[in-house]
Enzyme design. Structure first.
Site, PDB file in Angstrom:
ATOM      1  NE  ARG A  56      -4.373  23.806  62.403  1.00 41.99           N
ATOM      2  CZ  ARG A  56      -3.561  24.161  61.411  1.00 41.99           C
ATOM      3  NH1 ARG A  56      -2.530  24.960  61.641  1.00 41.99           N
ATOM      4  NH2 ARG A  56      -3.765  23.729  60.186  1.00 41.99           N
ATOM      5  CE1 TYR A 109       4.059  25.207  87.037  1.00 39.68           C
ATOM      6  CE2 TYR A 109       4.296  25.583  84.678  1.00 39.68           C
ATOM      7  CZ  TYR A 109       3.771  24.856  85.737  1.00 39.68           C
ATOM      8  OH  TYR A 109       2.956  23.781  85.485  1.00 39.68           O
ATOM      9  CG  ASP A 183       3.625  33.076  83.715  1.00 43.45           C
ATOM     10  OD1 ASP A 183       2.491  33.511  84.008  1.00 43.45           O
ATOM     11  OD2 ASP A 183       3.881  31.864  83.609  1.00 43.45           O
ATOM     12  CE  LYS A 208      -2.295  27.193  87.156  1.00 42.25           C
ATOM     13  NZ  LYS A 208      -2.022  26.806  85.771  1.00 42.25           N
TER      14      LYS A 208
END
Length: 399
Positions: A56, A109, A183, A208
């Site tokens: 983590r 978005y 973004d 993506k």
């Protein structure tokens, strides 16, 4: 420095102790790492770049992805996340405090819009939506209230194809002392590198184009200033939205063909945009490199290609749009984008379902708008499929 296509193939791959380097980045699928002394363990926990302690907090495969993305975007460092929304949420939560003000591009978005709306309701964050075309909008909005802490933009807006004037907007934000977050998921560093245009932070849904094969869920944030990355890292560790090593490994594999895939998808999308624009049953085509698009001039300056996302508005409205997406056979009806296969979707009921009718209209999303994520299939096969789907949509209106 080598060109991007070369850097993408030769992703960061730290040599092992014996000096023999595998061609593929090793997958280190371990949650924790052992130490010989308590002091060494304590020292390793002090920051994001020391020895590995717990995945983590850092992992060799994940770090290779972070360093690769920083190199491709021209950043000082990066942090990888479990998803694109993990990256967006992590950056916003780390940078904002109760009562802060945010300037955001009007056509965002839907997931980012939802996070900003939630922060506004929970923590009194004031969100002001601005036009992404004119840099004066930033200065006017900033003058109308408290100095904003953040400016949130997208390189290519989903699904309208709006391309903001990044050089002017980012310059205005920097002049005013506003941290900028862009973004870059729909452009990828192949088409645009916002950090080189003045952005402070670039976020990605690595799901993506970066991974590119519809088999990864991931996100990333790349920073112009490494001090900002170090300041945000503890918040990311606490949030727990860390990247999985296997997802990072798959993303690194995908990045190696990113320039090739982007070249093909951009070429296909440009051909399809022109052909849709010539159809009488299509009332509008939203593609930034198509002459007549509101962002055409800006896109030709900011981007090195039009991208693989285009949207078409069908004359028959909502029912025609539904018939179209259910009539495709080569393309798939699915909620995503950026893979090697072509996908179709209806934004008003999927990616932008959080927006009410007024917000949809403000974002330029018509009821009959269909979004196409263009893949790398043969363009003639794609066009034959879309022509058949248009005929299906016409029959739905006749009935």
């Amino acid at each position: 420095m080598h060109r991007l296509s070369t850097r993408a193939v030769h992703v960061v791959n730290e040599p092992p102790p014996n000096g023999s380097r595998p061609l593929s980045v090793p997958l280190v699928q371990s949650s924790a790492f052992a130490f010989d002394s308590a002091d060494a363990l304590a020292e390793a926990m002090a920051g994001p770049d020391g020895r590995y302690v717990y995945s983590r907090r850092g992992n060799p495969t994940v770090r290779a992805l972070e360093q690769t993305l920083a190199g491709l975007e021209g950043g000082a460092g990066a942090l990888a996340f479990a998803s694109g929304m993990g990256a967006v949420s992590g950056v916003l939560l780390a940078l904002l405090r109760p009562g802060d003000r945010v300037l955001a591009q009007r056509c965002l978005y839907g997931g980012t819009y939802a996070v900003l709306s939630d922060l506004a309701a929970r923590y009194g964050i004031e969100v002001t939506y601005v036009d992404g075309v004119d840099a004066r909008a930033i200065e006017v909005a900033a003058a109308e209230g408290p100095l904003p802490r953040l400016l949130v933009l997208e390189t290519i807006a989903n699904p309208t194809g709006l391309v903001p004037d990044l050089p002017a907007l980012l310059s205005a934000a920097r002049r005013l002392g506003i941290t900028s977050v862009v973004d870059n998921s729909l452009a990828s560093p192949v088409l645009c590198r916002p950090l080189e245009l003045g952005a402070d932070v670039v976020v990605h849904s690595t799901t993506k184009y970066l991974s590119g094969h519809s088999d990864v869920l991931g996100g990333a944030a790349v920073f112009a200033d490494d001090a900002l990355r170090r300041a945000i890292w503890p918040r990311v560790v606490e949030l727990g939205a860390c990247a999985d090593p296997f997802a990072a490994w798959l993303t690194l594999r995908g990045i190696q063909t990113l320039p090739l895939r982007m070249r093909e998808t951009c070429a296909n999308a440009a051909v399809l945009a022109e052909r849709f624009a010539a159809r009488p049953d299509v009332t509008a085509v939203h593609y930034p490199w198509l002459p007549g698009h509101p962002s055409y001039a800006t896109a030709r300056t900011v981007l090195s290609g039009g991208g693989g996302l285009l949207s078409v508005e069908l004359a028959g409205g909502r029912e025609a749009g539904r018939a179209f997406i259910e009539g495709v056979r080569v393309a798939r009806l699915a909620l995503s984008l950026g893979g090697v296969e072509s996908l179709v979707a209806h934004p008003a009921s999927t990616s932008h379902r959080e927006l009410d009718a007024r917000a949809l209209a403000a974002a330029g999303i018509a009821p009959g708008l269909v979004r196409l994520s263009v893949g790398i299939e043969d363009v003639e096969d794609l066009w034959a499929d879309f022509e058949a789907a248009l005929s299906q949509a016409a029959l739905s209106q006749a009935g």
